[in-house]
Design an enzyme around this catalytic site. Structure first.
Site, PDB file in Angstrom:
ATOM      1  N   LYS A 192       0.847  -1.184   0.000  1.00  0.00           N
ATOM      2  CA  LYS A 192       0.000   0.000   0.000  1.00  0.00           C
ATOM      3  C   LYS A 192       0.882   1.233   0.000  1.00  0.00           C
ATOM      4  CE  LYS A 192      -3.612   2.354   2.581  1.00  0.00           C
ATOM      5  NZ  LYS A 192      -4.615   2.272   3.640  1.00  0.00           N
ATOM      6  N   LYS A 245      -2.201  -1.674  -3.871  1.00  0.00           N
ATOM      7  CA  LYS A 245      -3.064  -0.495  -3.845  1.00  0.00           C
ATOM      8  C   LYS A 245      -2.243   0.764  -3.954  1.00  0.00           C
ATOM      9  CE  LYS A 245      -6.075   1.801  -0.617  1.00  0.00           C
ATOM     10  NZ  LYS A 245      -6.189   2.074   0.774  1.00  0.00           N
TER      11      LYS A 245
HETATM   12  C1  PBG Z   1      -7.711   3.123   5.544  1.00  0.00           C
HETATM   13  C2  PBG Z   1      -7.932   3.038   4.074  1.00  0.00           C
HETATM   14  C3  PBG Z   1      -7.733   4.024   3.100  1.00  0.00           C
HETATM   15  C4  PBG Z   1      -8.183   3.472   1.900  1.00  0.00           C
HETATM   16  C5  PBG Z   1      -8.586   2.167   2.167  1.00  0.00           C
HETATM   17  N1  PBG Z   1      -8.405   1.920   3.509  1.00  0.00           N
HETATM   18  C6  PBG Z   1      -7.282   5.423   3.219  1.00  0.00           C
HETATM   19  C7  PBG Z   1      -5.887   5.759   3.546  1.00  0.00           C
HETATM   20  O1  PBG Z   1      -5.028   4.900   3.723  1.00  0.00           O
HETATM   21  O2  PBG Z   1      -5.650   6.960   3.690  1.00  0.00           O
HETATM   22  C8  PBG Z   1      -8.226   4.172   0.573  1.00  0.00           C
HETATM   23  C9  PBG Z   1      -9.292   3.706  -0.365  1.00  0.00           C
HETATM   24  C10 PBG Z   1      -9.586   4.628  -1.493  1.00  0.00           C
HETATM   25  O3  PBG Z   1      -8.940   5.686  -1.700  1.00  0.00           O
HETATM   26  O4  PBG Z   1     -10.511   4.291  -2.248  1.00  0.00           O
HETATM   27  N2  PBG Z   1      -6.415   3.272   5.949  1.00  0.00           N
END
Ligand code: PBG
Length: 325
Positions: A192, A245
């Site tokens: 991520k 992601k």
């Molecule tokens: C929680 C989380 C996030 C997303 C999924 N789980 C936000 C982040 O990490 O700031 C992002 C999902 C999206 O942008 O569609 N941490």
């Protein structure tokens, strides 16, 4: 000429026969936001067509999802009250826990995955417990474990930690096993990146960090080898599915991950990807259906077997109508 690639492009039948990438609605996961309150279905300004639902109207939304041909959802909760440790995340009557109990009762045929993270529940918006201005890895692990367990106790079929703390898959696997949830899988947001593509989500979930950014825990997008390290660690710790992601700017990472492990690989086409396509489509600058299909296929072609997308309902419909293979 011996080789004429055009021979296999002459008409739709032969093109379909030799097609290398086929998409299937059963591999789609639809992310959905749940809020406290009653009779709420409010559109997210930066994500037209996506809504925050209160628990009482959630079953209607879930039935629409099922009717569209999507069978998996990812639940995100937005609590009314936030505090420094994010205690709403594991509360017995927390928003996700309430949503799960209702959803499992009213729409038992869907498969429920929950996002396990603290950022929607902490007053400072960071993904864990703070020590000064730093997110403390060791202090955060037990609350993530507790949160995952409470989701499963409320009915989650799968948990998906997205916090990016080191060692979280191990502590979640351990607590689930200790409580006899040995068969509940973990989909790890293993790779991520710290990405500007999450902007609209943070508006949707009211989870933007109050200070600083997430770069001390989410990955630096200049790095490719580091993704291998994250994947390897999560596989060792017991992850069942590995997620990459965002999706679109990271198809190289999707490819490499899919080639290097035998676990299923998921890719999350995040809020910013949705918002960009939506905005361009609303302006009349791109053909929404064609762009969504092309980008979705590109994620599968890169090697993902599972796609999380806010366009899941539309995609499932287009798949059913044979408009996307
Ligand atoms: C929680 C989380 C996030 C997303 C999924 N789980 C936000 C982040 O990490 O700031 C992002 C999902 C999206 O942008 O569609 N941490």
């Amino acid at each position: 000429m011996n080789n004429r690639p055009r021979r296999l492009r002459g008409n739709a039948m032969v093109r379909n026969m030799v097609r290398e990438t086929r998409v299937d609605a059963s591999s789609l996961i639809y992310p959905i936001f749940v809020v406290e309150g009653e009779n709420i279905k409010e559109e997210i300004p930066s994500m037209p067509g996506q809504y925050r639902y209160s628990v009482d109207v959630l079953p209607r939304a879930l039935n629409e999802i099922a009717d569209a041909g999507v069978s998996n959802v990812m639940l995100f909760g937005i609590p009314k009250e936030k505090d420094s440790v994010g205690s709403g995340a594991w509360a017995e009557d927390g928003i996700v826990q309430k949503a799960l109990r209702t959803a499992k009762k009213e729409c038992p045929d869907l498969y429920y995955i929950t996002d396990v993270c603290m950022c929607e529940y902490t007053s400072h918006g960071h993904c864990g417990i703070l020590n000064g201005h730093d997110v403390d890895n060791e202090k955060t692990l037990p609350v993530l474990a507790k949160t995952a367990l409470s989701h499963v106790q409320a009915g989650a079929d799968m948990v998906a930690p997205s916090d990016m703390m080191d060692g979280r898959v191990r502590v979640i696997r351990t607590i689930l096993d200790q409580n006899h949830y040995t068969n509940i899988p973990i989909m790890s947001y293993a790779v991520k990146y710290a990405s500007a593509f999450y902007g609209p989500f943070r508006e949707a979930a009211d989870s933007a960090p109050a200070f600083g950014d997430r770069k001390s825990y989410q990955m630096d997008f200049h790095n490719r080898k580091e993704a291998r390290k994250e994947v390897m660690l999560d596989v060792e710790e017991g992850a069942d599915i590995i997620m990459v992601k965002p999706a679109l700017s990271y198809l190289d990472i999707v490819r490499e991950t899919a080639q290097s492990i035998s676990l299923p690989v998921a890719a999350y086409s995040v809020s910013g990807e949705y918002a960009m396509i939506k905005a361009a489509a609303q302006a009349g600058w791109v053909d929404e259906e064609k762009i969504v299909c092309e980008t979705a296929v590109s994620v599968y072609r890169a090697g993902a077997g599972i796609l999380l997308t806010y366009y899941a309902k539309e995609l499932a419909g287009w798949i059913k109508e044979g408009r996307i293979g």
